[in-house]
Design an enzyme around this catalytic site. Structure first.
Site, mmCIF file in Angstrom:
data_model
loop_
_atom_site.group_PDB
_atom_site.id
_atom_site.type_symbol
_atom_site.label_atom_id
_atom_site.label_comp_id
_atom_site.label_asym_id
_atom_site.label_seq_id
_atom_site.Cartn_x
_atom_site.Cartn_y
_atom_site.Cartn_z
ATOM 1 N N HIS A 161 0.918 -1.027 0.424
ATOM 2 C CA HIS A 161 -0.085 0.077 -0.257
ATOM 3 C C HIS A 161 0.812 1.165 0.252
ATOM 4 O O HIS A 161 1.065 1.392 0.901
ATOM 5 C CB HIS A 161 -0.980 -0.546 0.941
ATOM 6 C CG HIS A 161 -1.814 1.258 1.764
ATOM 7 N ND1 HIS A 161 -2.369 1.478 0.107
ATOM 8 C CD2 HIS A 161 -1.993 2.063 2.147
ATOM 9 C CE1 HIS A 161 -2.805 3.095 0.315
ATOM 10 N NE2 HIS A 161 -2.576 3.189 1.818
ATOM 11 N N ASP A 190 1.212 4.706 -0.293
ATOM 12 C CA ASP A 190 1.164 5.922 0.289
ATOM 13 C C ASP A 190 1.794 6.691 -0.560
ATOM 14 O O ASP A 190 3.141 7.213 0.220
ATOM 15 C CB ASP A 190 1.274 6.855 1.803
ATOM 16 C CG ASP A 190 -0.463 6.213 2.263
ATOM 17 O OD1 ASP A 190 -1.817 5.965 1.923
ATOM 18 O OD2 ASP A 190 0.038 4.798 3.154
ATOM 19 N N ASP A 202 -7.498 1.523 2.003
ATOM 20 C CA ASP A 202 -7.492 2.509 3.354
ATOM 21 C C ASP A 202 -8.091 4.168 3.531
ATOM 22 O O ASP A 202 -8.419 4.690 3.823
ATOM 23 C CB ASP A 202 -6.370 2.944 3.602
ATOM 24 C CG ASP A 202 -5.646 3.192 5.449
ATOM 25 O OD1 ASP A 202 -6.494 3.154 5.650
ATOM 26 O OD2 ASP A 202 -4.686 3.716 5.207
ATOM 27 N N HIS A 233 -5.384 9.794 -0.137
ATOM 28 C CA HIS A 233 -6.333 9.784 1.318
ATOM 29 C C HIS A 233 -5.677 10.493 2.293
ATOM 30 O O HIS A 233 -6.104 12.204 3.334
ATOM 31 C CB HIS A 233 -6.430 8.557 1.929
ATOM 32 C CG HIS A 233 -5.838 7.161 1.593
ATOM 33 N ND1 HIS A 233 -5.359 6.474 0.941
ATOM 34 C CD2 HIS A 233 -5.022 7.104 2.755
ATOM 35 C CE1 HIS A 233 -5.220 5.426 0.684
ATOM 36 N NE2 HIS A 233 -4.333 6.070 2.300
#
Length: 901
Positions: A12, A14, A124, A350
């Site tokens: 994941h 980010d 997420d 996000h």
């Protein structure tokens, strides 16, 4: 059959979070190098899921362009899975069309690489939009995987031990309000339940005994999901060996290095019939309420304001204006729009738009917003210039040789009534062929005539023309060198009433002999502090609040816009007020009231309200943050030291306005606090409605019995509404995404104006001093009371119209091929809200989109000479219409394609 363990490798990623973008970028290059090397070297390393976002390849290939051929090869071989998104967005804080541009861009780019991973991937997201199933299904995706919104997660994303689940299985059906249904997969043991698989037998046995039991607890089939990765997780290069070890230790389990395509296919073939159906928004309302992370809607509100402006410029100006110019022969700027959207969407992950990263991340975001805004404004200016250059304005020359024509454009799908302003350069003194000094002298000394505003029929239009100081300017011709000049400018203020959607109209300034001709009409003031028009009477009270009487319904909203200030000892993710502390209210304040505008078209009153508040939290907070004390266990309180904060609230009422506009300005010098505007509705209802993604989401005013969080703040896009049968109140906003309904205070709508905190939060100590948002701030919203019946939906339209502008451009008194008044598309409906008018890249056709804000079906009527077809959300052609009418199901999203020719 034997149980199958589907191990899906992923990381994941980010793009920016607890480290700035470029630091993560460098780490990503290292990560990708290792991934590609592993996939080339180990044929048993079957596949890798690249986090559902294609931007990772943009970022990687920016540094390693020579790897593009290998990437394409792995994608086409279905070993490297990319898409369907461009970025992993926050669904609540990015607009409806932004969510679609994200999907459209991701699927288009993934297809160019050779294959699209068709799983709705929300690993997420801080909750999930209710219309996701409808959007995904329309785009050909019938399965989604998500991590939040159904089951609670805790500090550092730890899975809570709680048997109170919305679904007993990790698989369920997810249904949109319109009835669209897809298969949903919850990461019941989070998206790291298969990370760092041991290859050594003894360690592997312990690992898999625990992991298999955890997955079997929730799985509805014999197919068990194990996510081999986590946030920025390095590639497990020995996974092939680890899976061989697992197969030897557990011969009754088939271990597969899998992918979402195969895993979802297996689920659809074997899932149980009694799967739960979860409907609409996934907001964790059946939990203790601490980890919905809804307060990210108020972290660094300046980012939300910049995003709201950029989205409005692209969706409600640049795209439709470019489509209007395209209709009359101008090339549609697909590449510029794609670049501008991608720049804007780079702020939509996000951890970015949520404002929950370190300060360096958000400083870079400001630059990206400015870049995106400049692209949008360039497209707007080019489109307006083209339209103005081709408008037929000969009629105004016949009125007066010195006439100054200009056009006004409503590029939105809503009727617009407002006081519009435009700055026009009425005379130029070019440097070319002269000298700078001579041009300056003329600009200083030559007197401009007084002007009146007339429409295309020669009728005087209510408004005023103000002469502005001379100013330097320049033109950038397309075929020769720039031309500098000194210009004489005027500011034109005019009243526009009920301007039709997608319409251009022409006006002009005519010289008049009378000096300073005044606006026509009476003042909107009916007493010292009371303003009134056809719809509203608004009285500003001594404490700075306002009483609003809605004439049609007779409902009176008393003491609206009371200010509330509280301490916040939480973090960028979560608001937390010190236990036992009372808020500071402006109810007993003595405001300084003054008129700031008194004209027939518009009136305004400013109330300057001074509140005494603590300067910050007390000293204990710094220690608790340093010691990683979870926010809800903190004992910090407020500092004994106080300061006086003056908040200027300006109420603006226009003669043609159905709402009361509110501007709030203050210079924030306090730390660790939240400021809200409280609008008491006094309405008796258990429900309210919030503008969400293609939905006016119906939400309860109360929370579930297991909810523990004293705050029930929620997300909105452009409005929130509370109403009874007789009428209600809609509050529109510009970038104020957090609200809360306070049922114990007569269903007060609390609108967050500011929240300042000192740390990121989550899993470590990350100071964020700039998250205190010190300095001057301005917030804008609009109070729109309404009556019964369909007046509710008209208030929604007013709210959408509040967030968009009318655009003007100077024209010339010459012949053109565009009529002096032109409407590009006429449409009508009762409960449908417009979201898009653009040109599709693949087809060259026009795309028109609406959604139904009601649960009941509604009829859409399109009046056009073009052939109409139903499109999907990606702009792909479906079936053609017979005629211009179609039914749009309750809560349905409807996209129409209109053939160019």
């Amino acid at each position: 059959m034997k149980k199958q363990a589907h191990v899906i490798s992923h990381s994941h990623w980010d793009r920016e979070w607890y480290l700035p973008y470029e630091k993560h970028h460098c780490l990503e290059v290292e990560f990708m190098d290792r991934l590609l090397d592993t996939m080339e070297r180990d044929p048993d390393f079957k596949s890798f899921h690249l986090d559902g976002q294609t931007i990772m390849l943009d970022d990687y290939l920016q540094v390693r362009p020579e790897k593009k051929e290998l990437v394409e090869k792995l994608v086409k071989e279905k070993r490297l899975y990319i898409g369907p998104w461009y970025i992993l967005q926050d669904e609540w804080l990015t607009g409806s069309e932004s969510n679609l541009r994200n999907l459209e861009t991701g699927m288009r780019e993934a297809a160019r690489y050779g294959n699209v991973s068709k799983v709705g991937y929300f690993p997420d997201s801080f909750g999930n939009m209710g219309q996701a199933p409808q959007i995904l299904l329309d785009a050909g995706i019938d399965c989604a995987a998500f991590g939040r919104g159904v089951k609670p997660t805790g500090f550092n994303n730890e899975v809570a031990e709680n048997d109170n689940f919305t679904s007993q299985y990790s698989e369920m059906f997810w249904e949109s309000p319109d009835g669209s249904r897809i298969l949903g997969v919850l990461f019941a043991n989070w998206y790291n339940n298969g990370m760092e698989v041991p290859a050594e037998p003894e360690e592997a046995r312990k690992y898999w005994e625990e992991k298999l039991a955890g997955a079997m607890k929730f799985a509805s089939t014999d197919h068990l999901l194990f996510m081999n990765g986590c946030d920025h997780q390095p590639v497990q290069t020995d996974l092939s060996q680890a899976l061989r070890t697992a197969s030897e230790l557990f011969p009754d389990i088939t271990f597969i290095h899998s992918n979402f395509t195969d895993y979802c296919r297996c689920l659809k073939e074997e899932h149980k019939e009694d799967l739960a159906v979860i409907k609409g928004e996934l907001r964790s309302q059946e939990t203790d309420g601490w980890y919905t992370l809804a307060n990210t809607a108020s972290a660094r509100i300046y980012l939300k304001q910049m995003n709201a402006r950029c989205e409005a410029l692209f969706v409600r100006a640049a795209e439709p204006l470019a489509a209007m110019a395209y209709e009359w022969g101008k090339e549609y700027p697909h590449d510029l729009l794609a670049y501008g959207w991608k720049t804007l969407m780079q702020n939509h992950p996000h951890d970015s738009i949520c404002g929950c990263s370190v300060d360096a991340v958000h400083r870079e975001m400001v630059t990206r917003f400015e870049k995106a805004e400049q692209v949008a404004l360039h497209i707007i200016e080019e489109s307006l210039a083209y339209l103005a250059a081709h408008m037929d304005c000969r009629k105004f020359r016949e009125m007066d040789e010195e006439a100054v024509p200009f056009l006004v454009v409503n590029p939105t799908g809503y009727r617009k009534s407002q006081v519009a302003e435009a700055v026009l350069t009425v005379k130029k003194y070019p440097f070319k062929g002269s000298t700078v000094d001579a041009c300056l002298e003329k600009a200083k000394t030559e007197k401009l005539p007084a002007y009146r505003i007339v429409d295309r029929e020669g009728n005087t239009v209510p408004g005023r023309v103000e002469e502005l100081p001379y100013a330097f300017g320049y033109d950038l011709p397309k075929d020769r060198f720039r031309n500098a000049y000194f210009g004489r400018r005027v500011r034109v203020t005019l009243e526009i009433e009920e301007m039709a959607p997608f319409t251009m109209d022409t006006y002009c300034l005519l010289p008049v002999e009378e000096e300073g001709e005044k606006e026509n009409g009476d003042s909107l003031f009916t007493s010292e502090n009371t303003m009134e028009n056809r719809w509203l009477s608004c009285h500003v009270n001594d404490n700075g609040t306002v009483d609003i009487t809605h004439k049609e319904s007779g409902i009176v909203y008393r003491e609206a816009v009371m200010l509330e200030d509280t301490r916040d000892i939480g973090n960028e993710y979560i608001y937390f007020k010190p236990v036992g502390e009372a808020p500071v209210l402006s109810r007993n304040a003595e405001a300084v009231i003054s008129r700031v505008e008194d004209a027939p078209l518009r009136a305004a009153i400013r109330a300057e309200i001074t509140m005494e508040i603590p300067v910050s939290a007390d000293e204990r907070l710094a220690e608790e943050i340093r010691d990683l004390v979870e926010f809800k266990n903190r004992k910090a309180g407020s500092s004994k030291e106080t300061l006086f904060m003056t908040v200027a609230v300006t109420y603006v009422l226009e003669r043609v306005g159905k709402g009361l506009k509110v501007e709030v300005e203050f210079d924030n010098q306090a730390l660790d606090h939240r400021l809200r505007a409280l609008v008491k509705t006094g309405l008796d209802t258990q429900w309210h409605y919030a503008d969400s993604i293609f939905e006016a989401a119906k939400r309860s005013n109360s929370v579930s019995p297991v909810w523990e969080n004293p705050c029930n703040a929620q997300h909105q896009q452009l409005f929130v509404n509370v109403h009874e049968d007789r009428g209600g109140m809609t509050i529109a906003n510009k970038g104020l995404n957090e609200y809360e309904i306070l049922p114990e205070q007569e269903n007060t709508i609390a609108l967050t104006l500011h929240r300042g905190v000192r740390e990121l939060g989550d899993w470590g100590d990350f100071p964020t001093p700039q998250a205190q948002c010190l300095g001057r701030q301005k917030k804008e919203f609009c109070l729109i009371p309404h009556g019964e019946g369909n007046a509710l939906y008209r208030s929604y339209e007013e709210a959408y119209a509040f967030t968009s502008e009318l655009w003007a451009a100077k024209a010339e008194t010459r012949e053109g091929n565009i009529p002096e008044h032109y409407t590009f598309l006429e449409w009508s409906a009762n409960t449908l809200l417009w979201t898009a008018w653009k040109v599709q890249e693949e087809t060259g056709d026009f795309i028109f989109r609406v959604f139904n804000a009601s649960e009941e079906s509604d009829k859409l009527v399109l009046q056009t000479d073009k052939r109409i077809y139903r499109s999907n959300v990606l702009g792909e052609k479906k079936e053609y219409h017979e005629g211009g009418e179609t039914e749009v199901r309750g809560c349905g999203i409807y996209t129409a394609g209109l053939d160019k020719e």
